[in-house]
Scaffold this motif. Structure first.
Motif, mmCIF file in Angstrom:
data_model
loop_
_atom_site.group_PDB
_atom_site.id
_atom_site.type_symbol
_atom_site.label_atom_id
_atom_site.label_comp_id
_atom_site.label_asym_id
_atom_site.label_seq_id
_atom_site.Cartn_x
_atom_site.Cartn_y
_atom_site.Cartn_z
ATOM 1 N N LYS A 82 35.198 9.581 68.565
ATOM 2 C CA LYS A 82 34.701 8.738 67.609
ATOM 3 C C LYS A 82 35.898 8.538 66.781
ATOM 4 O O LYS A 82 36.638 9.395 66.395
ATOM 5 C CB LYS A 82 33.706 9.084 66.593
ATOM 6 C CG LYS A 82 32.259 9.154 67.557
ATOM 7 C CD LYS A 82 31.256 9.564 66.289
ATOM 8 C CE LYS A 82 29.827 9.792 67.100
ATOM 9 N NZ LYS A 82 28.693 10.053 66.234
ATOM 10 N N SER A 87 30.370 7.752 58.985
ATOM 11 C CA SER A 87 29.580 7.059 58.349
ATOM 12 C C SER A 87 28.793 7.714 57.384
ATOM 13 O O SER A 87 29.157 8.838 57.016
ATOM 14 C CB SER A 87 28.532 6.641 59.485
ATOM 15 O OG SER A 87 27.797 7.768 60.001
ATOM 16 N N GLY A 88 27.877 7.130 56.540
ATOM 17 C CA GLY A 88 27.400 7.608 55.307
ATOM 18 C C GLY A 88 26.688 8.849 55.454
ATOM 19 O O GLY A 88 26.709 9.874 54.917
ATOM 20 N N GLU A 89 25.838 8.958 56.545
ATOM 21 C CA GLU A 89 25.327 10.160 56.877
ATOM 22 C C GLU A 89 26.225 11.409 57.432
ATOM 23 O O GLU A 89 25.988 12.578 57.185
ATOM 24 C CB GLU A 89 24.035 9.680 58.170
ATOM 25 C CG GLU A 89 23.040 8.988 57.916
ATOM 26 C CD GLU A 89 21.919 8.730 58.898
ATOM 27 O OE1 GLU A 89 22.234 9.336 59.803
ATOM 28 O OE2 GLU A 89 21.484 7.976 58.902
ATOM 29 N N GLU A 90 27.445 10.970 58.048
ATOM 30 C CA GLU A 90 28.128 11.967 58.645
ATOM 31 C C GLU A 90 28.795 12.608 57.499
ATOM 32 O O GLU A 90 29.127 13.772 57.487
ATOM 33 C CB GLU A 90 29.156 11.243 59.633
ATOM 34 C CG GLU A 90 28.456 11.133 61.051
ATOM 35 C CD GLU A 90 29.310 10.324 61.772
ATOM 36 O OE1 GLU A 90 30.188 9.756 61.390
ATOM 37 O OE2 GLU A 90 29.093 10.426 63.191
#
Length: 105
Positions: A82, A87-90
């Motif tokens: 990646k 991302s927000g969750e990560e």
């Protein structure tokens, strides 16, 4: 009145004026000589430089075999990686993991 040959100048001034005039004559002669040399160089016929013969590249040897399967695996792994920002969750998961590590210490 005494006869003065160099327009009424003192003897030291006469010598200086003579030296200056002889220097200027020499420099003018050098400039004229340089100019004539430049003109001679320009008037010479142009002789192009000799070109080296073109060397044909050797054909690729077939002795060095390329492992295509290994290259394909590397490409697959690179595609799975990646890139860019998380991302927000990560980001939340990573922050929680960092906090847990700090608490353990």
């Amino acid at each position: 009145m005494a006869a003065s040959c160099c327009h009424g100048l003192a003897p030291a001034n006469r010598e200086l004026s003579f030296v200056r005039s002889s220097r200027s004559r020499r420099s003018e002669a050098k400039q004229a000589e340089a100019l004539s040399k430049r003109q001679e160089e320009r008037n010479k016929a142009f002789i192009p430089p000799k070109e080296k013969p073109v060397v044909k590249p050797k054909e690729a040897s077939t002795e060095n075999k390329i492992d295509v399967a290994a290259i394909k695996e590397k490409v697959k792994k690179a595609k799975n990686k990646k890139l860019g920002a998380l991302s927000g969750e990560e980001v939340k998961l990573k922050m929680e993991a960092d906090e847990k590590r700090k608490k353990k210490k």
